[in-house]
Design an enzyme around this catalytic site. Sequence first.
Site, PDB file in Angstrom:
ATOM      1  N   SER A  76       0.809  -1.217   0.000  1.00 22.31           N
ATOM      2  CA  SER A  76       0.000   0.000   0.000  1.00 22.31           C
ATOM      3  C   SER A  76       0.842   1.266   0.000  1.00 22.31           C
ATOM      4  O   SER A  76       0.314   2.355  -0.218  1.00 22.31           O
ATOM      5  CB  SER A  76      -0.936   0.009   1.223  1.00 22.31           C
ATOM      6  OG  SER A  76      -0.168   0.044   2.409  1.00 22.31           O
ATOM      7  N   ASN A  92       7.451  -8.090   2.132  1.00 25.36           N
ATOM      8  CA  ASN A  92       7.967  -6.724   2.287  1.00 25.36           C
ATOM      9  C   ASN A  92       7.353  -5.985   3.478  1.00 25.36           C
ATOM     10  O   ASN A  92       7.990  -5.104   4.046  1.00 25.36           O
ATOM     11  CB  ASN A  92       7.700  -5.952   0.990  1.00 25.36           C
ATOM     12  CG  ASN A  92       7.834  -4.460   1.160  1.00 25.36           C
ATOM     13  OD1 ASN A  92       8.933  -3.938   1.277  1.00 25.36           O
ATOM     14  ND2 ASN A  92       6.699  -3.766   1.200  1.00 25.36           N
ATOM     15  N   TYR A 114      13.461  -3.727  16.390  1.00 20.44           N
ATOM     16  CA  TYR A 114      13.384  -3.743  14.919  1.00 20.44           C
ATOM     17  C   TYR A 114      14.615  -4.492  14.390  1.00 20.44           C
ATOM     18  O   TYR A 114      14.503  -5.383  13.542  1.00 20.44           O
ATOM     19  CB  TYR A 114      13.345  -2.312  14.389  1.00 20.44           C
ATOM     20  CG  TYR A 114      13.350  -2.193  12.884  1.00 20.44           C
ATOM     21  CD1 TYR A 114      12.225  -2.510  12.135  1.00 20.44           C
ATOM     22  CD2 TYR A 114      14.491  -1.750  12.198  1.00 20.44           C
ATOM     23  CE1 TYR A 114      12.221  -2.402  10.748  1.00 20.44           C
ATOM     24  CE2 TYR A 114      14.500  -1.638  10.818  1.00 20.44           C
ATOM     25  CZ  TYR A 114      13.364  -1.960  10.096  1.00 20.44           C
ATOM     26  OH  TYR A 114      13.367  -1.846   8.717  1.00 20.44           O
ATOM     27  N   LYS A 167      14.815  -8.076  12.306  1.00 27.41           N
ATOM     28  CA  LYS A 167      15.429  -8.227  10.982  1.00 27.41           C
ATOM     29  C   LYS A 167      16.558  -9.263  11.036  1.00 27.41           C
ATOM     30  O   LYS A 167      16.800  -9.963  10.044  1.00 27.41           O
ATOM     31  CB  LYS A 167      15.926  -6.876  10.461  1.00 27.41           C
ATOM     32  CG  LYS A 167      14.800  -5.876  10.175  1.00 27.41           C
ATOM     33  CD  LYS A 167      13.807  -6.364   9.110  1.00 27.41           C
ATOM     34  CE  LYS A 167      12.848  -5.278   8.654  1.00 27.41           C
ATOM     35  NZ  LYS A 167      11.858  -5.759   7.667  1.00 27.41           N
ATOM     36  N   ILE A 221       9.247   6.447   8.179  1.00 31.06           N
ATOM     37  CA  ILE A 221       9.500   7.213   9.415  1.00 31.06           C
ATOM     38  C   ILE A 221       8.192   7.756   9.986  1.00 31.06           C
ATOM     39  O   ILE A 221       7.903   7.596  11.179  1.00 31.06           O
ATOM     40  CB  ILE A 221      10.502   8.356   9.129  1.00 31.06           C
ATOM     41  CG1 ILE A 221      11.900   7.737   8.909  1.00 31.06           C
ATOM     42  CG2 ILE A 221      10.532   9.370  10.266  1.00 31.06           C
ATOM     43  CD1 ILE A 221      12.924   8.707   8.358  1.00 31.06           C
TER      44      ILE A 221
HETATM   45  N1  NAP Z   1      12.183   2.955   4.673  1.00 32.10           N
HETATM   46  C1  NAP Z   1      13.363   2.549   5.098  1.00 32.10           C
HETATM   47  O1  NAP Z   1      14.247   3.367   5.398  1.00 32.10           O
HETATM   48  C2  NAP Z   1      13.663   1.076   5.190  1.00 32.10           C
HETATM   49  C3  NAP Z   1      14.994   0.663   5.361  1.00 32.10           C
HETATM   50  C4  NAP Z   1      15.297  -0.676   5.446  1.00 32.10           C
HETATM   51  C5  NAP Z   1      14.281  -1.622   5.382  1.00 32.10           C
HETATM   52  N2  NAP Z   1      12.982  -1.218   5.220  1.00 32.10           N
HETATM   53  C6  NAP Z   1      11.944  -2.266   5.147  1.00 32.10           C
HETATM   54  O2  NAP Z   1      11.240  -2.121   3.943  1.00 32.10           O
HETATM   55  C7  NAP Z   1       9.937  -2.717   4.102  1.00 32.10           C
HETATM   56  C8  NAP Z   1       8.888  -1.777   3.511  1.00 32.10           C
HETATM   57  O3  NAP Z   1       8.841  -0.585   4.275  1.00 32.10           O
HETATM   58  P1  NAP Z   1       8.775   0.857   3.573  1.00 32.10           P
HETATM   59  O4  NAP Z   1      10.098   1.460   3.703  1.00 32.10           O
HETATM   60  O5  NAP Z   1       8.171   0.763   2.230  1.00 32.10           O
HETATM   61  O6  NAP Z   1       7.803   1.630   4.597  1.00 32.10           O
HETATM   62  P2  NAP Z   1       6.212   1.901   4.572  1.00 32.10           P
HETATM   63  O7  NAP Z   1       5.901   2.873   3.493  1.00 32.10           O
HETATM   64  O8  NAP Z   1       5.852   2.228   5.970  1.00 32.10           O
HETATM   65  O9  NAP Z   1       5.592   0.505   4.137  1.00 32.10           O
HETATM   66  C9  NAP Z   1       5.277  -0.517   5.044  1.00 32.10           C
HETATM   67  C10 NAP Z   1       4.208  -1.384   4.409  1.00 32.10           C
HETATM   68  O10 NAP Z   1       3.922  -2.490   5.280  1.00 32.10           O
HETATM   69  C11 NAP Z   1       2.512  -2.526   5.502  1.00 32.10           C
HETATM   70  N3  NAP Z   1       2.244  -3.062   6.821  1.00 32.10           N
HETATM   71  C12 NAP Z   1       2.767  -2.653   8.012  1.00 32.10           C
HETATM   72  N4  NAP Z   1       2.227  -3.357   9.017  1.00 32.10           N
HETATM   73  C13 NAP Z   1       1.358  -4.237   8.447  1.00 32.10           C
HETATM   74  C14 NAP Z   1       0.484  -5.225   8.965  1.00 32.10           C
HETATM   75  N5  NAP Z   1       0.372  -5.463  10.285  1.00 32.10           N
HETATM   76  N6  NAP Z   1      -0.273  -5.937   8.109  1.00 32.10           N
HETATM   77  C15 NAP Z   1      -0.194  -5.702   6.769  1.00 32.10           C
HETATM   78  N7  NAP Z   1       0.611  -4.789   6.223  1.00 32.10           N
HETATM   79  C16 NAP Z   1       1.370  -4.054   7.053  1.00 32.10           C
HETATM   80  C17 NAP Z   1       2.037  -1.091   5.339  1.00 32.10           C
HETATM   81  O11 NAP Z   1       0.681  -1.042   4.917  1.00 32.10           O
HETATM   82  P3  NAP Z   1      -0.583  -0.680   5.841  1.00 32.10           P
HETATM   83  O12 NAP Z   1      -0.150   0.358   6.825  1.00 32.10           O
HETATM   84  O13 NAP Z   1      -1.592  -0.228   4.834  1.00 32.10           O
HETATM   85  O14 NAP Z   1      -0.956  -1.985   6.470  1.00 32.10           O
HETATM   86  C18 NAP Z   1       2.920  -0.628   4.184  1.00 32.10           C
HETATM   87  O15 NAP Z   1       2.351  -1.001   2.945  1.00 32.10           O
HETATM   88  C19 NAP Z   1       9.768  -2.981   5.600  1.00 32.10           C
HETATM   89  O16 NAP Z   1       9.953  -4.354   5.850  1.00 32.10           O
HETATM   90  C20 NAP Z   1      10.894  -2.166   6.233  1.00 32.10           C
HETATM   91  O17 NAP Z   1      11.318  -2.737   7.454  1.00 32.10           O
HETATM   92  C21 NAP Z   1      12.655   0.111   5.126  1.00 32.10           C
END
Ligand code: NAP
Length: 253
Positions: A14, A89, A156, A160, A194
Amino acid sequence: MSFANKVVIVTGASSGIGAATALMFAKEGADVALVARTQAKLAAVAKNVEALGRKALAIQADLSNEADTATVIPKTIKHFGKFDVLVNNAGMASQGCLLDGKALQAYDDVMKTNVRAVIQLTSLAAPYLIQTKGNVVNISSVAELTTNKIPMLMFYAVSKAALGHFTRCAALELAPSGVRVNSVNPGPVENEFITNNQLGNADDLKESLAGYTALGYIAKDDEIGRVILFLASDKARSITGSTYVIDNGYLLK
Ligand SMILES: NC(=O)c1ccc[n+]([C@@H]2O[C@H](COP(=O)([O-])OP(=O)(O)OC[C@H]3O[C@@H](n4cnc5c(N)ncnc54)[C@H](OP(=O)(O)O)[C@@H]3O)[C@@H](O)[C@H]2O)c1
């Protein structure tokens, strides 16, 4: 990297990395099952997938809930009849550390979504991936490989690290069945992670996070998506159990 006639499940589709990656798969010819909690955002991503001429199935599910998570694979099979790639993801961060009394709550919260749901989904997906000789890409983090520069996010990092070892163990178990399992480990990425996780002021954090990278740059969602698509493609057919870091040199500093 053609994904014509392939079906891909992307959790956390999403927003952020998941939304961008789902569109990138669709651009390469895949139909996509999109999983997350927020129906309106899922519907918007589904519309964008369909605008590319591909099919989209929006599955609203809270992956911290076992019963919800159990619906994802059956709904995908009912709609598409098969799938070829599972991108685990979806992820979240919860704040808590040893001295603030929130350690166990933070641990339980983060493990449910970042690890338990991935184990459940991968286990339910495996029989279907064996049929298609498909693969799994787990989205971990540099936090798997180093202690966090933000102590409040220690669980966190713990989640991971567990995800990373799950990737390797799953790769070993599924290799004889022709199914690959890999990990993409981003450093800081410019998106709503964030704000979605209430980690502070996004602009301030962006500046300090850029300072933590050797290249002084924060990756964009589609840069992570490109690595995900590569690992999911036949070009990576000799790669399993691997950890692909894309961090602008965060781990160097
Ligand atoms: N952004 C960074 O700096 C970064 C760095 C390293 C790794 N990551 C990893 O990348 C992945 C994607 O994160 P992002 O950076 O794209 O951040 P994001 O925009 O916050 O995306 C997180 C996604 O996970 C979904 N989600 C969270 N909790 C959920 C739940 N209980 N059930 C179903 N869906 C859930 C959210 O959708 P809903 O809220 O609609 O459920 C959203 O689509 C994560 O695993 C994160 O740990 C991110």
